[in-house]
Design a protein around this motif. Sequence first.
Motif, PDB file in Angstrom:
ATOM      1  N   PHE A 398      50.479  31.003 -34.668  1.00  0.00           N
ATOM      2  CA  PHE A 398      50.366  29.957 -35.682  1.00  0.00           C
ATOM      3  C   PHE A 398      49.632  28.759 -35.080  1.00  0.00           C
ATOM      4  O   PHE A 398      49.910  28.349 -33.953  1.00  0.00           O
ATOM      5  N   SER A 399      48.704  28.197 -35.837  1.00  0.00           N
ATOM      6  CA  SER A 399      47.898  27.085 -35.340  1.00  0.00           C
ATOM      7  C   SER A 399      48.506  25.750 -35.752  1.00  0.00           C
ATOM      8  O   SER A 399      49.524  25.688 -36.451  1.00  0.00           O
ATOM      9  N   SER A 400      47.852  24.672 -35.341  1.00  0.00           N
ATOM     10  CA  SER A 400      48.323  23.327 -35.687  1.00  0.00           C
ATOM     11  C   SER A 400      48.097  23.011 -37.163  1.00  0.00           C
ATOM     12  O   SER A 400      48.571  21.988 -37.659  1.00  0.00           O
ATOM     13  N   SER A 401      47.376  23.893 -37.880  1.00  0.00           N
ATOM     14  CA  SER A 401      47.127  23.687 -39.311  1.00  0.00           C
ATOM     15  C   SER A 401      48.099  24.461 -40.191  1.00  0.00           C
ATOM     16  O   SER A 401      47.994  24.400 -41.424  1.00  0.00           O
ATOM     17  N   TYR A 402      49.028  25.191 -39.587  1.00  0.00           N
ATOM     18  CA  TYR A 402      49.940  25.997 -40.388  1.00  0.00           C
ATOM     19  C   TYR A 402      50.862  25.080 -41.201  1.00  0.00           C
ATOM     20  O   TYR A 402      51.359  24.069 -40.687  1.00  0.00           O
ATOM     21  N   PRO A 403      51.098  25.407 -42.477  1.00  0.00           N
ATOM     22  CA  PRO A 403      51.897  24.522 -43.344  1.00  0.00           C
ATOM     23  C   PRO A 403      53.300  24.229 -42.819  1.00  0.00           C
ATOM     24  O   PRO A 403      53.788  23.100 -42.937  1.00  0.00           O
ATOM     25  N   ASP A 404      53.955  25.229 -42.246  1.00  0.00           N
ATOM     26  CA  ASP A 404      55.305  25.033 -41.726  1.00  0.00           C
ATOM     27  C   ASP A 404      55.203  24.408 -40.333  1.00  0.00           C
ATOM     28  O   ASP A 404      54.838  25.069 -39.362  1.00  0.00           O
ATOM     29  N   SER A 405      55.538  23.128 -40.220  1.00  0.00           N
ATOM     30  CA  SER A 405      55.365  22.408 -38.954  1.00  0.00           C
ATOM     31  C   SER A 405      56.232  22.966 -37.829  1.00  0.00           C
ATOM     32  O   SER A 405      55.907  22.800 -36.649  1.00  0.00           O
ATOM     33  N   SER A 406      57.324  23.642 -38.158  1.00  0.00           N
ATOM     34  CA  SER A 406      58.207  24.191 -37.124  1.00  0.00           C
ATOM     35  C   SER A 406      57.564  25.359 -36.379  1.00  0.00           C
ATOM     36  O   SER A 406      58.056  25.766 -35.322  1.00  0.00           O
ATOM     37  N   LYS A 407      56.475  25.907 -36.922  1.00  0.00           N
ATOM     38  CA  LYS A 407      55.808  27.042 -36.289  1.00  0.00           C
ATOM     39  C   LYS A 407      54.514  26.642 -35.580  1.00  0.00           C
ATOM     40  O   LYS A 407      53.839  27.489 -35.000  1.00  0.00           O
ATOM     41  N   ARG A 408      54.175  25.379 -35.621  1.00  0.00           N
ATOM     42  CA  ARG A 408      52.942  24.920 -34.986  1.00  0.00           C
ATOM     43  C   ARG A 408      53.112  24.802 -33.463  1.00  0.00           C
ATOM     44  O   ARG A 408      54.230  24.642 -32.977  1.00  0.00           O
ATOM     45  N   PRO A 409      52.013  24.851 -32.719  1.00  0.00           N
ATOM     46  CA  PRO A 409      52.103  24.660 -31.264  1.00  0.00           C
ATOM     47  C   PRO A 409      52.562  23.239 -30.937  1.00  0.00           C
ATOM     48  O   PRO A 409      52.251  22.293 -31.668  1.00  0.00           O
ATOM     49  N   TYR A 410      53.302  23.096 -29.849  1.00  0.00           N
ATOM     50  CA  TYR A 410      53.623  21.756 -29.364  1.00  0.00           C
ATOM     51  C   TYR A 410      53.811  21.807 -27.849  1.00  0.00           C
ATOM     52  O   TYR A 410      54.161  22.844 -27.275  1.00  0.00           O
TER      53      TYR A 410
END
Length: 419
Positions: A398-410
């Motif tokens: 999942f990229s930083s553009s994915y709608p669900d923020s919990s699945k984005r890179p950090y």
Amino acid sequence: MKLLGLWNSFKIKNSLKGQSISFKKFSSIKRFIFLLSFGLLLFVNMCEEKIPILQQKTSLVFADTSVSDGMISDTTQFIAPKLGSSKLLLTGNNDEVSAYTLLRFDNFNTLPDTLDSVICATLKLFSSTQIPYDSLSQTNIYVSLFLLKSEGEPNWSEDSSSCKDFLIDGFDLIGLDSASFTDNDTIEFVLPDTIISYWRDSSITNYGVVIQVTGFAENSMVSFYSRENTSRSPILQVEYRLDEDTVDTKMNFYPIADISILNFNKTDINSRYLLISNGQAFRSFLNFDLSSVITDKNCVIMEALLHLKIDTTLTKTYGDNIHFYVTLLDSASDWCNPEYFSDINKVETGAYVSEGDTSLTLKISKTIQEYTSGYRDNFGMVLWASPSTLDISVLSLFSSSYPDSSKRPYLEILTMKEE
């Protein structure tokens, strides 16, 4: 003064015992032991005088910092996979990719000049397995051998050919033979003896042969060992007879080039995902804006963890592990540059992803320390698959553009500095 006092104390102590110091009464061995003992005593006391005393304590401050939304840029790049160095040759198709195999043999001028006739020519391939290799493997799969024939088409190269610069539609495919595919077996094709003579005399341009799957169920992909696997390399065995000879002779020829041409069916890249696949067909780039997060160059990075979530729907491992690497970019021009080459000798870290994994964590403390301390310019990093990964496997993150923020890179960073 302290050492002098020690010496006087030593003399007084021995005088009270009636053992005043007289070097003349010592034997050479006793004299040596005495001097050695006294020397050690002096050394210990000298060290004791020089041991520093900590006058004050230093306070350390630890802090957790997170780099996430708005501070991470990422993208996926598709480039044509060039798989000439792979130890497997693939042919077939499924929902993700279609493939066929090219082979070329040469050096037929090594056949004797007194050759009367070619009796037969047999191509032997050593099969690996269907992909995936599981209970859903198909049956009644046939592979066919075709001669590549054309007028004026450019030749192909193991080192550089891909689906972008080699189009099989420009060739006439002349059917030679077919065989049933079985796992871990020897598959044999019989070639007309005239082809060997044509290649030997250069009567026709030697473009080689192509192997394709025919008569198979949907979603079938089969694999053979390539010439890079020296113990199971393809073999073209030519049986011939010399003039006035009644005994047939066999000579083995090995490919001078072999390669799988892969055509990925889905090359439209969705910005919501980061894709990685072997042959660098897909590779992904990431960068972190650390300028507003860590401003003190003297700050120590105790730990930096990059957290990535895996999209299990689009990820295809085919029962194998996906091994990918992380390499740091050397300049701003490397970002999404199709000519950029990921050097295995410059790998910072990497990870294995197995079927069913939903997340992974990369430790990149050294990298972040170099960025924040100014030892290295931050141009970002590239994630790419190892050549040992199965050629058609695809890892989807999942990229930083994915709608669900919990699945984005950090990026999670633990810092330490003096108060």
